[in-house]
Write an enzyme that holds these catalytic residues in place. Structure first.
Site, PDB file in Angstrom:
ATOM      1  N   GLU A  44       0.829  -1.193   0.000  1.00  0.00           N
ATOM      2  CA  GLU A  44       0.000   0.000   0.000  1.00  0.00           C
ATOM      3  C   GLU A  44       0.874   1.257   0.000  1.00  0.00           C
ATOM      4  OE1 GLU A  44      -3.456   1.866   2.989  1.00  0.00           O
ATOM      5  OE2 GLU A  44      -2.310   0.091   3.567  1.00  0.00           O
ATOM      6  N   LYS A 126      -8.850   2.755  -2.076  1.00  0.00           N
ATOM      7  CA  LYS A 126      -9.256   2.027  -0.876  1.00  0.00           C
ATOM      8  C   LYS A 126     -10.730   2.313  -0.568  1.00  0.00           C
ATOM      9  CE  LYS A 126      -6.983   1.396   3.650  1.00  0.00           C
ATOM     10  NZ  LYS A 126      -5.831   1.937   4.410  1.00  0.00           N
ATOM     11  N   CYS A 162      -5.683  -3.081   2.269  1.00  0.00           N
ATOM     12  CA  CYS A 162      -5.571  -3.089   3.729  1.00  0.00           C
ATOM     13  C   CYS A 162      -6.909  -3.134   4.461  1.00  0.00           C
ATOM     14  CB  CYS A 162      -4.737  -1.886   4.185  1.00  0.00           C
ATOM     15  SG  CYS A 162      -4.051  -2.107   5.860  1.00  0.00           S
TER      16      CYS A 162
END
Length: 590
Positions: A44, A126, A162
């Site tokens: 990330e 995300k 994540c």
């Protein structure tokens, strides 16, 4: 069944170093290509480093990240790596306004791109944004609203970032709805004690929910107070572990995965949580994993790294955090005030392991109250570790101040600590060392430290370590050395003698504090778990002791605000995890 050779690059990055981070991507992609990888992944926000904090709010930095991404795609192609899909995290901006989040068009996004053929062929942001603990992502970013799927060698690979795995819903069930053969999650999830067990169970659970093999790629390294421990994991759809990377180590994990072939009738449209499937087909022709058309190449398993025990894991995190802070901020050496006590001894041992004893400088600064055994223990530590050592007595300086000011009591005690702090900072200025503050979490919690004295420094390696853990880690480090046939670095006397600041005759810590096992247990409930006074008393602790301890914690907030950063190893470290007002009349104890 198609076989996909996946390369997970569990590596470090540095915030703001776009050129250096891009260079690392190229270097590790070249290595992955040499291993015959079909798909290469990086953590990330690899290109920008993580977390970028308020840099995300600078349009110039967002623009630089976007430009660096395009340049990286071109460079990979120019170096003959364009045919290899590369998944890399970066900082992007949204194309449209999102009124429900109050953000204008062009708001920052925590993004991931797929690079192929010299171009950015797929971009996603995300979806779940963490807003707890050290995370402020709702402050900076707007969420993504797509379910990205890239087809590689006939396999549909769903992508997540994540928190998309840590929260229920979103891309995990959407991956099942999209009929993905592999769910690949790229992460920069900071280390916490015991988090490796939690992480493994999470990945197993999400693989079962997604109904497909799941790869969890984690970052390694450190950034300011955060440590990233790696521990990348790949599990099959039933949760069985296929590969697991080592902790606190940069590593390229390459493994072959036999995965279901993408169907011709793969779903399109909107699926779970309103996510729109966004598909890109890069290569349809599969590499077969079995039968007459199977590859002649040997099967790569990725390996299963040996787990660290609890104390070794925490110690490794402290070493990694200090090493990252020193090297990334351009320091060549560190300076530690050596009292002969357990805290400075552990800090010195960590420093020697992090940057090498030749780059560690220790100073003994005895006063008239310093015992002979403490002076001897400091010298013995230096002998055992090989660090650079000198003695600078403060008695003459102390006498000069006392003659001018006539201080008594606590002011006299604190003067000694402040003289030592001034001496350390003077040597830092003169010789260019980074001063390490030796305070532990127990002392910081109750304010048992001298502002501008033992709190001076640029970094606090054991800032998030309770005193009982300090003893345990010191004992572990000595056992580990003995097991390797080396000299234990910490003198036994530093571990066994009663802790003391040695600022007055016969002083010991228990003159002012409860026994550390009791104190730390109360602090764990109050600081780490946010339990109230009544709950702590109900857990079996004396009310008067609880009242006194909590008052010490509450009134020491102004000191903690001025303490240097230090490695975070708990779920709630002082600083970004625990944010309380300095001016605050609320007391748990009335």
């Amino acid at each position: 069944m198609p076989r996909l050779r996946l390369a997970l690059n569990q590596i470090d990055s540095t915030v703001g170093d776009l050129a250096g981070n891009a260079e690392a991507v190229v270097r590790w992609t070249r290595h992955s290509a040499g291993q015959g990888a079909h798909l290469v992944a990086f953590p990330e926000m690899m290109l920008t480093g993580y977390p970028v904090e308020d840099l995300a709010l600078r349009s110039s930095f967002v623009a630089a990240s976007r430009a660096a991404l395009v340049s990286l795609a071109t460079r990979l192609a120019d170096e003959g790596l364009g045919g290899l899909p590369v998944v890399v995290g970066h900082l992007d901006r949204s194309a449209t306004a999102r009124p429900k989040y109050g953000q204008p068009a062009g708001a920052p996004q925590n993004a991931v791109a797929v690079l192929h053929g010299g171009e950015v062929v797929l971009s996603l942001a995300k979806h779940h944004l963490p807003n707890y603990g050290v995370f402020d992502e709702f402050r900076y970013f707007v969420p993504g609203d797509t379910m990205p799927v890239v087809r590689v060698r006939g396999v549909d690979v769903a992508l997540a970032v994540c928190e998309d795995l840590w929260q229920d819903g979103g891309r995990v069930p959407a991956a099942r709805s999209a009929r993905a053969g592999l769910l690949l999650s790229v992460n920069a999830s900071p280390y916490e004690r015991d988090k490796d067990d939690t992480r493994l169970e999470l990945v197993r659970k999400r693989a079962q929910e997604a109904g497909c093999t799941t790869a969890y790629l984690a970052m390694a390294g450190g950034q300011d107070e955060l440590v990233f421990d790696g521990d990348s994991i790949v599990v099959d759809r039933d949760g069985a572990v296929l590969a697991r990377a080592p902790q606190f180590t940069e590593e390229c994990v390459v493994l072959d995965l036999d995965l279901p072939a993408a169907g011709a009738d793969a779903p399109t449209g909107v699926v779970d949580d309103g996510l729109r499937i966004d598909r890109v087909v890069l290569s349809e022709e599969p590499v077969h994993g079995g039968g007459p058309a199977s590859s002649d190449e040997p099967l790569l398993s990725g390996g299963h790294a040996e787990r660290l025990d609890d104390d070794e894991e925490v110690y490794a995190a402290l070493v990694a955090g200090l090493r990252a802070y020193v090297t990334k901020n351009g320091f060549r050496s560190v300076l530690v005030g050596l009292s002969g006590g357990i805290d400075s001894a552990l800090v010195a041992a960590i420093a020697c392991d992090a940057v090498g004893a030749e780059h560690v400088y220790g100073v003994s600064m005895p006063s008239r109250y310093s015992s002979e055994h403490s002076r001897g223990d400091a010298a013995e530590l230096a002998r055992r570790t090989g660090l650079n050592f000198r003695t600078v007595a403060i008695e003459t300086m102390f006498d000069a101040y006392m003659g001018a000011l006539g201080l008594t009591g606590l002011a006299e005690e604190n003067l000694q600590s402040r003289l030592r702090g001034t001496l350390l900072m003077a040597l830092s200025n003169q010789e260019g060392h980074l001063v390490l503050a030796p305070g532990n979490k127990s002392e910081l919690a109750v304010g048992y430290s001298t502002l501008y004295g033992d709190s001076v420094g640029g970094y606090g390696p054991i800032k998030d370590v309770y005193k009982t853990s300090v003893f345990r880690l010191a004992e572990w480090r000595n056992r580990a050395a003995a097991a390797r046939g080396q000299t234990p670095p910490i003198p036994e006397n530093s571990i066994t003698k009663p802790p003391s600041a040695e600022l007055r005759p016969g002083q010991v810590d228990t003159d002012s504090l409860p026994d550390y096992p009791v104190l730390d247990a109360i602090l764990d409930l109050y600081v780490d778990r946010d339990r109230g006074a009544d709950e702590i008393v109900a857990a079996g602790y004396d009310r008067e002791l609880v009242t006194r301890t909590l008052r010490m914690v509450d009134t020491a907030e102004y000191k903690r605000r001025q303490y240097p950063p230090g490695t975070k190893i708990s779920a709630k470290g002082f600083g970004r995890d625990r944010r309380l007002p300095v001016t605050n009349r609320w007391r748990e104890t009335g």
